[in-house]
Design a protein around this motif. Structure first.
Motif, PDB file in Angstrom:
ATOM      1  N   LEU A   1       0.928  21.035   3.225  1.00 13.65           N
ATOM      2  CA  LEU A   1       0.424  19.656   3.365  1.00 13.65           C
ATOM      3  C   LEU A   1      -1.150  20.096   3.624  1.00 13.65           C
ATOM      4  N   VAL A   2      -2.178  19.398   3.006  1.00 17.11           N
ATOM      5  CA  VAL A   2      -3.398  19.790   3.180  1.00 17.11           C
ATOM      6  C   VAL A   2      -4.243  18.539   3.606  1.00 17.11           C
ATOM      7  N   ALA A   3      -3.509  17.525   3.026  1.00 12.21           N
ATOM      8  CA  ALA A   3      -4.650  16.225   3.384  1.00 12.21           C
ATOM      9  C   ALA A   3      -3.708  14.936   3.289  1.00 12.21           C
ATOM     10  N   CYS A   4      -4.293  13.697   3.602  1.00 14.77           N
ATOM     11  CA  CYS A   4      -3.561  12.633   3.369  1.00 14.77           C
ATOM     12  C   CYS A   4      -4.793  11.330   3.371  1.00 14.77           C
ATOM     13  N   CYS A   5      -4.196  10.122   2.857  1.00 17.01           N
ATOM     14  CA  CYS A   5      -5.008   9.187   2.631  1.00 17.01           C
ATOM     15  C   CYS A   5      -4.153   7.714   2.451  1.00 17.01           C
ATOM     16  N   GLN A   6      -4.883   6.734   2.938  1.00 17.73           N
ATOM     17  CA  GLN A   6      -4.105   5.445   2.803  1.00 17.73           C
ATOM     18  C   GLN A   6      -4.720   4.625   1.839  1.00 17.73           C
ATOM     19  N   LEU A   7      -3.868   3.909   0.905  1.00 14.74           N
ATOM     20  CA  LEU A   7      -4.383   2.961  -0.042  1.00 14.74           C
ATOM     21  C   LEU A   7      -3.817   1.555   0.147  1.00 14.74           C
ATOM     22  N   GLU A   8      -4.312   0.501   0.373  1.00 15.08           N
ATOM     23  CA  GLU A   8      -3.802  -0.687   0.529  1.00 15.08           C
ATOM     24  C   GLU A   8      -4.600  -1.714  -0.518  1.00 15.08           C
ATOM     25  N   HIS A   9      -3.538  -2.492  -1.074  1.00 14.85           N
ATOM     26  CA  HIS A   9      -3.966  -3.407  -2.260  1.00 14.85           C
ATOM     27  C   HIS A   9      -4.179  -4.794  -1.209  1.00 14.85           C
ATOM     28  N   ARG A  10      -5.721  -5.079  -1.440  1.00 15.19           N
ATOM     29  CA  ARG A  10      -6.106  -6.313  -0.658  1.00 15.19           C
ATOM     30  C   ARG A  10      -6.729  -7.244  -1.947  1.00 15.19           C
ATOM     31  N   GLY A  11      -5.839  -7.912  -2.580  1.00 11.72           N
ATOM     32  CA  GLY A  11      -6.565  -8.646  -3.620  1.00 11.72           C
ATOM     33  C   GLY A  11      -7.334  -8.083  -4.928  1.00 11.72           C
TER      34      GLY A  11
ATOM     35  N   MET B   1     -13.526  -0.567  -4.084  1.00 15.67           N
ATOM     36  CA  MET B   1     -12.865   0.220  -2.729  1.00 15.67           C
ATOM     37  C   MET B   1     -13.621  -0.260  -1.646  1.00 15.67           C
ATOM     38  N   ARG B   2     -12.954  -0.424  -0.448  1.00 12.95           N
ATOM     39  CA  ARG B   2     -13.508  -0.762   0.809  1.00 12.95           C
ATOM     40  C   ARG B   2     -13.066   0.394   1.680  1.00 12.95           C
ATOM     41  N   MET B   3     -13.951   0.676   2.871  1.00 11.14           N
ATOM     42  CA  MET B   3     -13.587   1.459   3.740  1.00 11.14           C
ATOM     43  C   MET B   3     -14.407   1.136   5.071  1.00 11.14           C
ATOM     44  N   THR B   4     -14.025   1.489   6.210  1.00  8.94           N
ATOM     45  CA  THR B   4     -14.640   1.299   7.527  1.00  8.94           C
ATOM     46  C   THR B   4     -15.032   2.666   8.206  1.00  8.94           C
ATOM     47  N   VAL B   5     -16.078   2.870   8.534  1.00  4.75           N
ATOM     48  CA  VAL B   5     -16.314   4.127   9.281  1.00  4.75           C
ATOM     49  C   VAL B   5     -17.019   4.074  10.571  1.00  4.75           C
ATOM     50  N   VAL B   6     -16.590   4.651  11.728  1.00  7.97           N
ATOM     51  CA  VAL B   6     -17.252   4.535  13.030  1.00  7.97           C
ATOM     52  C   VAL B   6     -18.870   4.639  12.750  1.00  7.97           C
ATOM     53  N   ASN B   7     -19.633   3.823  13.132  1.00  7.72           N
ATOM     54  CA  ASN B   7     -21.115   3.500  12.698  1.00  7.72           C
ATOM     55  C   ASN B   7     -21.755   4.884  13.158  1.00  7.72           C
ATOM     56  N   VAL B   8     -21.387   5.445  14.251  1.00 12.49           N
ATOM     57  CA  VAL B   8     -22.458   6.436  14.779  1.00 12.49           C
ATOM     58  C   VAL B   8     -22.109   7.675  14.047  1.00 12.49           C
ATOM     59  N   ARG B   9     -21.076   8.037  13.063  1.00 11.19           N
ATOM     60  CA  ARG B   9     -20.903   9.081  12.278  1.00 11.19           C
ATOM     61  C   ARG B   9     -21.744   9.210  10.962  1.00 11.19           C
ATOM     62  N   GLU B  10     -23.107   9.476  11.150  1.00 16.63           N
ATOM     63  CA  GLU B  10     -24.040   9.485  10.485  1.00 16.63           C
ATOM     64  C   GLU B  10     -23.719  10.489   9.063  1.00 16.63           C
TER      65      GLU B  10
ATOM     66  N   GLU C   1      -9.195  10.662  -6.820  1.00 18.29           N
ATOM     67  CA  GLU C   1      -7.929  10.481  -7.225  1.00 18.29           C
ATOM     68  C   GLU C   1      -7.469   8.967  -6.586  1.00 18.29           C
ATOM     69  N   ALA C   2      -7.801   8.895  -5.392  1.00 15.54           N
ATOM     70  CA  ALA C   2      -7.621   7.473  -4.765  1.00 15.54           C
ATOM     71  C   ALA C   2      -8.244   6.226  -5.319  1.00 15.54           C
TER      72      ALA C   2
ATOM     73  N   GLY D   1       0.720  -1.231  -0.102  1.00 17.23           N
ATOM     74  CA  GLY D   1      -0.104   0.126  -0.078  1.00 17.23           C
ATOM     75  C   GLY D   1       0.895   1.436  -0.097  1.00 17.23           C
ATOM     76  N   VAL D   2       0.233   2.400   0.166  1.00 18.30           N
ATOM     77  CA  VAL D   2       0.801   3.728   0.051  1.00 18.30           C
ATOM     78  C   VAL D   2       0.106   4.487   1.161  1.00 18.30           C
ATOM     79  N   LEU D   3       0.638   5.597   1.694  1.00 16.55           N
ATOM     80  CA  LEU D   3       0.203   6.541   2.458  1.00 16.55           C
ATOM     81  C   LEU D   3       0.323   7.862   1.584  1.00 16.55           C
ATOM     82  N   LEU D   4      -0.647   8.302   0.914  1.00 18.81           N
ATOM     83  CA  LEU D   4      -0.496   9.453  -0.020  1.00 18.81           C
ATOM     84  C   LEU D   4      -0.523  10.689   0.720  1.00 18.81           C
ATOM     85  N   VAL D   5       0.633  11.674   0.445  1.00 17.90           N
ATOM     86  CA  VAL D   5       0.660  13.141   1.090  1.00 17.90           C
ATOM     87  C   VAL D   5       0.092  13.906  -0.061  1.00 17.90           C
TER      88      VAL D   5
END
Length: 179
Positions: A76-86, A126-135, A112-113, A65-69
């Motif tokens: 620096l204005v943002a970042c995000c992680q991308l991980e290859h999982r099959g 693309m998959r992600m997990t989000v805290v369930n109460v963060r509607e 872009e991600a 994977g990669v951590l994009l700056v």
């Protein structure tokens, strides 16, 4: 500030020297009073840290994977992680500087991600997990084509590397988007 706003975004892979700034960015976007300047704050549901230098270093050092700056005009204005999982990619550690949230920056970075995951790894979704109460955060991703799966994974209660929960009903919901 308006000149910086019109400047194109630059994406690059994070390196060791970025660790302190990345930890500060992620913390400012999600925790404490600074995070309240943006809408992604988790300050009302989680206290403590969102990440730490070791966690950021682990993502930078991952071979799958990669951590994009994300920088604009060298800042620096943002970042995000991308991980290859099959057949899919995982999207995580997404943070936009609180004072810049709400202006379309996140939407541009997410697109872009997704493009990179599709073109670099041939990821089908693309998959992600989000805290369930963060509607409001879940709704943001749904508007961008992500589907709520209802599939929950437990919040790591007792592991303060992920924060100190302020409520007892936290879990992570899996969101999925075909690419």
């Amino acid at each position: 500030m308006s000149t910086a706003h019109s400047t194109a975004l630059n994406f690059r892979s994070a390196v060791e020297a970025d660790v302190p700034d990345l930890v500060a960015l992620v913390e400012s976007a999600y925790r404490g009073d600074a995070s309240r300047a943006g809408w992604t704050t988790e300050a009302d549901v989680l206290d403590g840290q969102r990440t730490d230098p070791e966690g950021v270093r682990a993502i930078i050092g991952a071979t799958d994977g990669v951590l994009l700056v994300v920088e604009r005009a060298g800042e620096l204005v943002a970042c995000c992680q991308l991980e290859h999982r099959g057949d899919h990619a995982y999207f995580g550690m997404f943070a936009v500087r609180p004072g810049l949230q709400g202006g379309g920056l996140g939407k541009e970075i997410l697109a872009e991600a997704e493009r990179r995951a599709r073109e670099t790894w041939g990821a089908k979704e693309m998959r992600m997990t989000v805290v369930n109460v963060r509607e409001e955060l879940i709704a943001y991703y749904v508007r961008r084509g992500y589907r709520r799966t209802g599939e929950m994974s437990p919040f790591p209660y007792g592991d303060e590397r992920f924060g100190v929960p302020l409520r007892a009903d936290l879990a992570f919901e899996l969101l999925v988007k075909p690419l």
